[in-house]
Design an enzyme around this catalytic site. Structure first.
Site, PDB file in Angstrom:
ATOM      1  N   SER A 264      -2.261   2.809  -0.113  1.00  0.00           N
ATOM      2  CA  SER A 264      -2.428   3.924  -0.838  1.00  0.00           C
ATOM      3  C   SER A 264      -2.363   3.758  -2.814  1.00  0.00           C
ATOM      4  O   SER A 264      -2.778   2.862  -3.374  1.00  0.00           O
ATOM      5  CB  SER A 264      -1.175   4.594  -1.215  1.00  0.00           C
ATOM      6  OG  SER A 264      -0.418   4.027  -2.334  1.00  0.00           O
ATOM      7  N   ASP A 265      -3.380   4.787  -3.756  1.00  0.00           N
ATOM      8  CA  ASP A 265      -3.646   4.222  -5.285  1.00  0.00           C
ATOM      9  C   ASP A 265      -1.603   4.094  -5.179  1.00  0.00           C
ATOM     10  O   ASP A 265      -0.894   4.663  -4.537  1.00  0.00           O
ATOM     11  CB  ASP A 265      -4.101   4.948  -5.517  1.00  0.00           C
ATOM     12  CG  ASP A 265      -4.797   4.246  -6.891  1.00  0.00           C
ATOM     13  OD1 ASP A 265      -4.703   3.223  -7.290  1.00  0.00           O
ATOM     14  OD2 ASP A 265      -6.459   4.344  -7.501  1.00  0.00           O
ATOM     15  N   TRP A 266      -2.064   3.309  -6.969  1.00  0.00           N
ATOM     16  CA  TRP A 266      -0.840   3.828  -7.341  1.00  0.00           C
ATOM     17  C   TRP A 266       0.373   4.926  -7.458  1.00  0.00           C
ATOM     18  O   TRP A 266      -0.543   6.230  -8.428  1.00  0.00           O
ATOM     19  CB  TRP A 266      -0.997   3.327  -9.218  1.00  0.00           C
ATOM     20  CG  TRP A 266      -0.120   3.165  -9.596  1.00  0.00           C
ATOM     21  CD1 TRP A 266       1.008   4.290 -10.229  1.00  0.00           C
ATOM     22  CD2 TRP A 266       1.081   2.032 -10.348  1.00  0.00           C
ATOM     23  NE1 TRP A 266       2.064   3.269 -10.914  1.00  0.00           N
ATOM     24  CE2 TRP A 266       1.855   2.450 -10.736  1.00  0.00           C
ATOM     25  CE3 TRP A 266       0.539   0.648 -10.145  1.00  0.00           C
ATOM     26  CZ2 TRP A 266       3.048   1.829 -11.615  1.00  0.00           C
ATOM     27  CZ3 TRP A 266       1.188  -0.245 -11.003  1.00  0.00           C
ATOM     28  CH2 TRP A 266       2.718   0.155 -12.236  1.00  0.00           C
TER      29      TRP A 266
END
Length: 718
Positions: A264-266
């Site tokens: 996932s992204d942040w």
């Protein structure tokens, strides 16, 4: 470690240890004392015991620090599973190259591969294993700040650049070559198309559009072997990508054949709650897990909820095992089980960082990325001239751009310093903008031969979370241009910026205009070399420059319309046009001038009718008509004249960069296949049709020669 042993390792792990591998923490959890970390640990639902199972870290580098953290972790890990260290190495680690939008303007995949290889080598000796790059999102809206991290508005060019970045970062064998990094292609999918150009905003497009224009570059990176994919923050057909099972399981895993790690992204899993598709972390974690997200970056759904969901039977533990096995396979392919410290080497770190050889490539890449937009007999500058240097970017070292994490502006030569490599201090006068605006500098300009006006953005004005509603030059720069014009001297404007700008207000006010982007560690030197003709500019735009913000999103390959405007009807009203400005861009895709002139002639084809089993050879002769050596980027475009769906007015299908001595010429050849003429049909099949196609070859997307060929085919599907 053999695959069977990896599976045996998974079988030995507890549920908590498996979940730990799927958790990624930031440097904050490792750069502070245990007392200072209590708050963040509580927010992430972590305990000291859970910290021992964590699988990866982002944002930490430095050989000694990485080795110490890895050593401490291995001592506390029951099964001795090493950490992965990841970071955003986007356009250089210590040596900073031009921003990706600038690198793409070189139209040179081999150069891009070389810069990525150097970035990997510097980062690897500092202890890193994975880079969150390349970003291959197709972009058409210059308001979006992250256009600087893209390679432009064209799907074909983006595919070539995506492959080049992955080759440069990874090489052929990650285990044997510890100077390489695992690449993480991002952001899957369509992150580059947010409504209104606003960061993190909704994306809304048809599946056909998604498949034809946005997915190909991700597929190219995956086909080249990218070991990781990062999820996007945006929605795809109303469902956030990070929790979109169709997008990840059907498209990414099954159709594209991606079998690597999906991260996932942040905070993106936790953001499913804000999106309104999950009520709490339990629902958010369930959506992401079912979508096949292997690693959660900096949100707490997996750490707080996954164990209970697995033990209750709500989620399948075999899927957990599959995710963990993918992560362990990545660690194994990096050689971390045999050597958990991999390439981390403090001595080599000192030798490799910012070396003269790396800086030389930084300078060369910046020179090839610079685009000459206008030249009314003012460039190149002679080294016997007296020059006035004016503008906010005249002495700035803010040339590195966003994502230059370890770059040091203190070591970055300014444009002023670059110019002094060509003229003496007596020949160069620096005048403050304030002096020009209050008309007190006219006397200083009396004996000046030429004015260099250094304009543009600051690095904070582009990049993530840097969307803008205006594309004009910021501050008082437009006033400054008008004030400089009072001196009635030749004016060359240079630009440091991270996106296409609206330059309509200045283009007629200057005699020369040079786009340097954020050019990196040697950008000031590179720009001066171009200004003085030590380097003949060859860069060409990979994003169109609009005449006004009202044209955005602006891109060259727009679809045909039922009421097109052309030279014969442009005075009519009821056409697809604006009342107050031309449809065309100020500077089109593929545009860039040189200090020489190239002519195109003798466009011809091996045959003008062909079948799906045949190929067509397209030939054109390019001649350097000038008296200096120059590089030209020859571009091949296609227009499908009649199709099942409305097609673009033109599409890039190939290009070649050639270098010609003065008065030399070369026949450039391209091979055109039926597959290159295929497109996504209404039934979402990729196919080519019978019919005629206009083939265009030229120096940019608007200046082309064209002829028509015919394809006779059964339906080609893919």
């Amino acid at each position: 470690m053999e695959a069977i042993k990896l599976k045996e390792l998974v079988d030995q792990m507890t549920v908590e240890e498996k979940i730990g591998q799927m958790i990624q923490l930031s440097s904050d959890f490792y750069n502070t004392t245990e007392n200072e970390i209590t708050g963040p640990m509580n927010e992430m639902y972590l305990t000291t015991e859970k910290m021992k199972t964590v699988g990866s870290v982002l944002g930490i580098s430095g050989a000694n620090q990485v080795k110490e953290i890895q050593r401490s972790h291995l001592e506390s890990s029951r099964l001795g599973i090493p950490l992965l260290f990841m970071a955003d190495i986007v356009h250089g680690y210590r040596t900073i190259f031009p921003i990706p939008l600038g690198l793409a303007s070189s139209w040179d995949p081999k150069l891009v591969e070389q810069t990525a290889s150097i970035a990997a080598k510097e980062a690897a000796v500092a202890g890193l294993h994975v880079t969150f790059s390349p970003m291959v999102d197709l972009v058409r809206d210059a308001r979006w700040g992250r256009v600087m991290e893209s390679t432009g508005e064209d799907a074909y060019l983006n595919q070539q650049m995506a492959r080049a970045f992955v080759r440069g970062y990874q090489g052929p064998n990650l285990k044997e070559d510890v100077t390489k990094l695992a690449a993480c292609v991002k952001h899957f999918a369509a992150y580059g198309a947010p409504i209104a150009g606003r960061e993190y905003n909704t994306v809304n497009m048809s599946e056909r559009q998604l498949r034809e224009n946005y997915l190909p570059a991700y597929k190219a990176a995956i086909d080249e072997g990218s070991r990781l994919v990062m999820t996007a923050f945006n929605t795809v057909d109303g469902i956030p990508a990070t929790g979109n099972s169709w997008l990840m399981n059907e498209v990414l895993r099954k159709e594209m054949g991606f079998d690597g790690v999906l991260i996932s992204d942040w905070g993106a899993i936790g953001e499913l709650i804000a999106h309104g598709v999950a009520e709490n972390l339990k629902e958010a974690g369930t959506l992401a897990f079912e979508a096949g997200v292997d690693i959660e970056m900096m949100s707490a759904a997996y750490s707080s909820e996954l164990k209970g969901l697995i033990e209750s039977g709500t989620l399948d533990e075999t899927k957990l095992d599959t995710a963990v096995l993918r992560i362990l396979e990545l660690k194994n392919d990096l050689g971390l089980f045999e050597n958990p410290y991999r390439g981390a080497d403090a001595q080599k770190e000192t030798q490799e960082m910012f070396s003269p050889q790396n800086r030389e490539v930084a300078r060369m890449s910046a020179e090839q990325s610079i685009v000459l937009l206008k030249n009314e007999h003012v460039l190149p500058l002679r080294n016997d001239l007296k020059i006035a240097l004016i503008g906010p970017n005249s002495q700035t070292r803010d040339l590195l751009g966003s994502w230059s994490w370890k770059g040091d502006t203190a070591e970055t030569p300014s444009l002023y310093e670059g110019i002094l490599q060509h003229v003496s201090t007596e020949q160069l006068v620096v005048i403050a903008e304030a002096d020009m605006l209050d008309q007190s500098a006219d006397e200083k300009l009396a004996d000046v031969d030429v004015i260099v006006l250094a304009l543009g953005e600051t690095s904070e004005m582009s990049g993530e979370a840097a969307s803008r509603t205006s594309l004009t030059l910021p501050g008082n720069q437009l006033e400054l241009v008008k004030a400089v014009r009072r001196a009635a001297k030749p004016v060359v404007a240079t630009l440091f910026n991270g996106r296409p700008l609206d330059l309509s207000a200045i283009v007629e006010e200057v005699d020369g205009l040079v786009e340097a982007w954020f050019p990196g560690s040697e950008g000031g030197t590179a720009l001066a070399n171009v200004l003085f003709g030590a380097v003949n500019p060859s860069g060409k735009l990979t994003m169109s420059f609009p005449r006004t913000i009202g044209q955005v999103p602006m891109y060259y390959n727009q679809d045909k319309t039922g009421r097109p405007i052309n030279e014969t009807n442009k005075t009519e009203k009821y056409l697809s046009k604006y009342l107050d400005v031309e449809n065309t861009p100020l500077f089109p895709f593929g545009f860039g001038l040189s200090y020489t002139k190239f002519s195109y002639s003798a466009l011809n084809f091996s045959h003008t009718t062909f079948t799906e089993e045949e190929t067509v050879t397209v030939r054109v002769t390019v001649k350097n008509e000038g008296n200096v050596t120059g590089a030209e980027i020859v571009q091949l475009y296609v227009q499908d004249e009649v199709a099942k769906v409305v097609r673009p007015v033109k599409e890039l299908k190939n290009f070649e960069k050639i270098t010609l001595e003065p008065q030399a010429q070369k026949e450039v050849t391209f091979t055109l296949t039926a597959e290159a003429l295929a497109y996504v049909h209404p039934d979402l099949m990729f196919a080519a049709d019978n019919g005629t196609f206009k083939i265009m070859v030229g120096s940019d997307s608007e200046n082309v020669q064209s002829e028509t060929i015919r394809l006779i085919t059964k339906l080609i599907t893919k």
